[in-house]
Scaffold this motif. Structure first.
Motif, mmCIF file in Angstrom:
data_model
loop_
_atom_site.group_PDB
_atom_site.id
_atom_site.type_symbol
_atom_site.label_atom_id
_atom_site.label_comp_id
_atom_site.label_asym_id
_atom_site.label_seq_id
_atom_site.Cartn_x
_atom_site.Cartn_y
_atom_site.Cartn_z
ATOM 1 N N ILE A 165 4.137 -0.160 -16.117
ATOM 2 C CA ILE A 165 4.056 -1.155 -14.541
ATOM 3 C C ILE A 165 5.692 -0.788 -13.872
ATOM 4 N N THR A 166 5.528 -0.355 -12.807
ATOM 5 C CA THR A 166 6.045 0.242 -11.722
ATOM 6 C C THR A 166 6.752 0.050 -11.195
ATOM 7 N N HIS A 167 6.528 -1.961 -10.763
ATOM 8 C CA HIS A 167 7.221 -2.677 -9.578
ATOM 9 C C HIS A 167 6.751 -3.798 -10.152
ATOM 10 N N VAL A 215 15.154 -10.812 -14.888
ATOM 11 C CA VAL A 215 14.195 -9.727 -16.011
ATOM 12 C C VAL A 215 13.865 -8.803 -15.612
ATOM 13 N N CYS A 216 13.939 -8.554 -14.297
ATOM 14 C CA CYS A 216 13.688 -7.071 -13.751
ATOM 15 C C CYS A 216 14.398 -5.819 -14.065
ATOM 16 N N ARG A 217 15.541 -6.409 -14.066
ATOM 17 C CA ARG A 217 16.728 -5.519 -14.212
ATOM 18 C C ARG A 217 16.212 -5.307 -15.311
ATOM 19 N N ARG A 218 16.213 -6.096 -16.781
ATOM 20 C CA ARG A 218 16.299 -5.373 -18.354
ATOM 21 C C ARG A 218 15.342 -4.520 -18.206
ATOM 22 N N TYR A 219 14.437 -4.574 -17.372
ATOM 23 C CA TYR A 219 13.506 -3.319 -17.919
ATOM 24 C C TYR A 219 13.393 -2.120 -16.385
ATOM 25 N N GLY A 220 14.164 -2.547 -15.765
ATOM 26 C CA GLY A 220 15.011 -0.898 -14.865
ATOM 27 C C GLY A 220 13.834 -1.280 -13.757
ATOM 28 N N LYS A 221 13.166 -2.177 -13.524
ATOM 29 C CA LYS A 221 11.448 -2.547 -12.494
ATOM 30 C C LYS A 221 12.274 -3.487 -10.802
ATOM 31 N N PRO A 222 11.651 -2.089 -9.618
ATOM 32 C CA PRO A 222 12.528 -2.805 -8.735
ATOM 33 C C PRO A 222 11.507 -4.060 -8.227
ATOM 34 N N ILE A 223 11.120 -4.330 -6.657
ATOM 35 C CA ILE A 223 10.580 -5.547 -6.727
ATOM 36 C C ILE A 223 10.730 -5.601 -5.079
ATOM 37 N N ASP A 280 0.876 -1.472 -0.164
ATOM 38 C CA ASP A 280 -0.159 0.121 -0.228
ATOM 39 C C ASP A 280 1.131 1.478 0.276
ATOM 40 N N SER A 281 2.115 1.223 0.358
ATOM 41 C CA SER A 281 2.796 2.510 1.141
ATOM 42 C C SER A 281 3.801 2.529 -0.611
ATOM 43 N N PHE A 282 3.829 1.568 -0.910
ATOM 44 C CA PHE A 282 5.223 2.105 -2.099
ATOM 45 C C PHE A 282 4.490 2.164 -3.293
ATOM 46 N N VAL A 283 3.255 0.923 -4.000
ATOM 47 C CA VAL A 283 2.842 1.227 -4.924
ATOM 48 C C VAL A 283 1.687 2.487 -5.240
ATOM 49 N N PRO A 284 2.363 3.005 -6.574
ATOM 50 C CA PRO A 284 1.446 4.320 -6.605
ATOM 51 C C PRO A 284 0.173 4.060 -6.780
ATOM 52 N N ARG A 285 -0.284 5.118 -6.603
ATOM 53 C CA ARG A 285 -2.104 4.682 -7.030
ATOM 54 C C ARG A 285 -2.052 4.761 -8.369
ATOM 55 N N ASP A 286 -0.895 5.508 -9.418
ATOM 56 C CA ASP A 286 -1.079 5.529 -10.362
ATOM 57 C C ASP A 286 0.219 5.451 -11.311
ATOM 58 N N GLY A 287 0.143 4.321 -10.510
ATOM 59 C CA GLY A 287 1.600 3.246 -10.511
ATOM 60 C C GLY A 287 1.239 1.836 -11.570
ATOM 61 N N HIS A 313 -6.706 -1.915 -2.658
ATOM 62 C CA HIS A 313 -6.803 -1.036 -2.213
ATOM 63 C C HIS A 313 -7.068 0.181 -3.843
ATOM 64 N N ALA A 314 -7.784 -0.786 -4.524
ATOM 65 C CA ALA A 314 -7.822 -0.116 -6.273
ATOM 66 C C ALA A 314 -7.054 1.033 -6.641
ATOM 67 N N LYS A 315 -5.599 0.020 -6.791
ATOM 68 C CA LYS A 315 -4.709 0.197 -7.476
ATOM 69 C C LYS A 315 -4.180 -0.448 -8.679
ATOM 70 N N PRO A 316 -3.945 -0.876 -10.086
ATOM 71 C CA PRO A 316 -3.870 -0.784 -11.421
ATOM 72 C C PRO A 316 -3.155 -2.471 -10.977
ATOM 73 N N PHE A 317 -2.838 -3.315 -11.527
ATOM 74 C CA PHE A 317 -1.959 -4.275 -11.984
ATOM 75 C C PHE A 317 -1.817 -5.453 -12.589
ATOM 76 N N THR A 318 -1.602 -6.204 -13.335
ATOM 77 C CA THR A 318 -1.449 -7.685 -13.533
ATOM 78 C C THR A 318 -1.029 -8.375 -12.570
ATOM 79 N N LEU A 319 -1.501 -9.281 -12.862
ATOM 80 C CA LEU A 319 -1.419 -10.953 -12.598
ATOM 81 C C LEU A 319 -1.346 -12.108 -12.979
ATOM 82 N N VAL A 320 0.115 -12.740 -13.067
ATOM 83 C CA VAL A 320 1.020 -13.569 -13.153
ATOM 84 C C VAL A 320 0.528 -14.860 -12.390
#
Ligand SMILES: *Cc1c(COP(=O)(O)O)cnc(C)c1O
Length: 372
Positions: free
Chosen positions: A135-137, A159-167, A77-84, A105-112
């Motif tokens: 995708i931000t996180h 894989v995440c590093r290639r796209y610059g996405k933090p975990i 909740d604290s780190f995933v932006p509402r517009d992320g 929390h009504a935040k956008p996400f994709t589930l794999v």
């Protein structure tokens, strides 16, 4: 009551306590607005960032009163932006729970989501990251307690590093028990609890997060209680926004001292591995199969097994409980086919030997034994 005084909790938390940690609950009363509480909290927060060498300095630990789920939800909740947008990588109950949080929390996400018996689906992760720049996180579970699988975070991180996405990592059942390579894996925050691999009592949990995260963004929290930004701000000044579970913090301090004295997370990992190996070898000798086909996929902490033919979970549970062992069944659709054995807490080789003898006895007196 049991023939043995000690109840061996082989469920994945809460764990069997050591005498030292239990005694810490009897320390003197303390108001959390007193300087003594500030000193206690500072010490515990400092020790939490020193469980893993590389988090000392650059990361801050934020304490929460609540179970492990509270820490995971606070992190999400604290780190995933509402517009992320979050990419949730799941293969069990706890990965799916992170998606449910984002939904609430009504935040956008994709589930794999992979099958629970399978590894996380890196091909789909790669595809999502390449197709969706919003995708931000990336959110995932380190040790998926549903099956005992230790997810391949190094491969995911590559894989995440290639796209610059933090975990953002749910490390609730791995923190202090498995390697967590915060920097190499780009883990910007990890959530965990006092009463799994740390051997504390239930009641407090925490998030270890990069200090720079708090400077880089505003709090994204949609909740008041779980706002890590507010909690950090007050804890840095020795305070706390709400009444903490003081006695649980006492116990966590003692558990952290004990971990240190015993050689830290690496020694604990070896201890767990040894106990789990005893259990796996012992049950293999009784023709009880592991649930996952690749035994190398398991954590050092928990193993899931297939119930042998002719033995119900209830029968097995009752037979073990009678002599002081508590185990868990599989979750959801695995309930009728699996059981799990975790080795966290004050457990030692003799406990595992006695456990194996008990399995022997149970199988000898049930229809399962007759079928073998
Ligand atoms: C136990 C666990 C949780 C939840 O912890 P609670 O203390 O029951 O809220 C979350 N994630 C994982 C991986 C766990 O093993």
């Amino acid at each position: 009551m049991d023939k043995n005084d000690k109840l061996c909790l082989l469920n994945p938390g809460p764990v069997t306590l050591t005498g030292r940690v239990r005694d810490a609950l009897r320390r003197r009363d303390l108001c959390h607005r007193e300087p003594e509480y500030a000193a206690l909290q500072n010490d515990v927060r400092d020790r939490l960032t020193r469980v893993y060498d590389e988090t000392a300095g650059d990361y801050a630990a934020v304490l929460l009163t609540g179970s492990g789920t509270a820490a995971v939800e606070a992190m999400v909740d604290s780190f995933v932006p509402r517009d992320g947008k979050a990419l949730v990588v799941a293969n069990g109950v706890y990965g799916q729970r992170m998606a449910t949080m984002l939904e609430r929390h009504a935040k956008p996400f994709t589930l794999v989501c992979a099958e629970w018996m399978d590894a996380i689906d890196l091909t789909s992760v790669q595809r999502c990251l390449s197709l969706d720049a919003s995708i931000t996180h990336v959110l995932t579970v380190h040790h998926e307690t549903t099956t005992g699988r230790l997810n391949d975070i190094p491969a995911l991180a590559a894989v995440c590093r290639r796209y610059g996405k933090p975990i953002l990592l749910d490390a609730v059942s791995s923190f202090a028990g498995e390697a967590i390579d915060f920097r190499a894996w780009n883990i910007v925050a990890a959530a965990a609890t006092a009463n799994k691999c740390l051997h504390g009592v239930p009641g407090v949990s925490f998030v270890v997060a990069q200090r720079s995260l708090f400077a880089q963004q505003e709090s994204a929290a949609t909740t008041l209680y779980l706002d890590l930004f507010q909690a950090l701000e007050q804890q840095e000044q020795g305070g706390t926004p709400f009444t903490p579970a003081v006695q649980s913090v006492y116990a966590l301090q003692e558990a952290l001292r004990e971990l240190d004295a015993a050689g830290g997370w690496l020694a604990r990992n070896e201890h767990y591995r040894n106990l789990s190996q005893l259990v796996r070898n012992g049950l293999a000798a009784l023709d009880i199969e592991t649930l996952l086909s690749d035994p190398a996929a398991y954590s050092s902490i928990l193993t899931s097994f297939r119930l042998p033919r002719g033995l119900s979970f209830d029968e097995l549970f009752r037979g073990l409980r009678e002599v002081g062992f508590v185990i868990y069944a599989g979750q959801k659709h695995l309930e009728d086919i699996a059981f799990r054995i975790a080795v966290m807490g004050d457990l030692h080789e003799p406990d595992m030997h006695r456990l194996m003898r008990t399995f022997d006895d149970i199988l000898a007196t049930t229809s399962a034994g007759a079928l073998l």
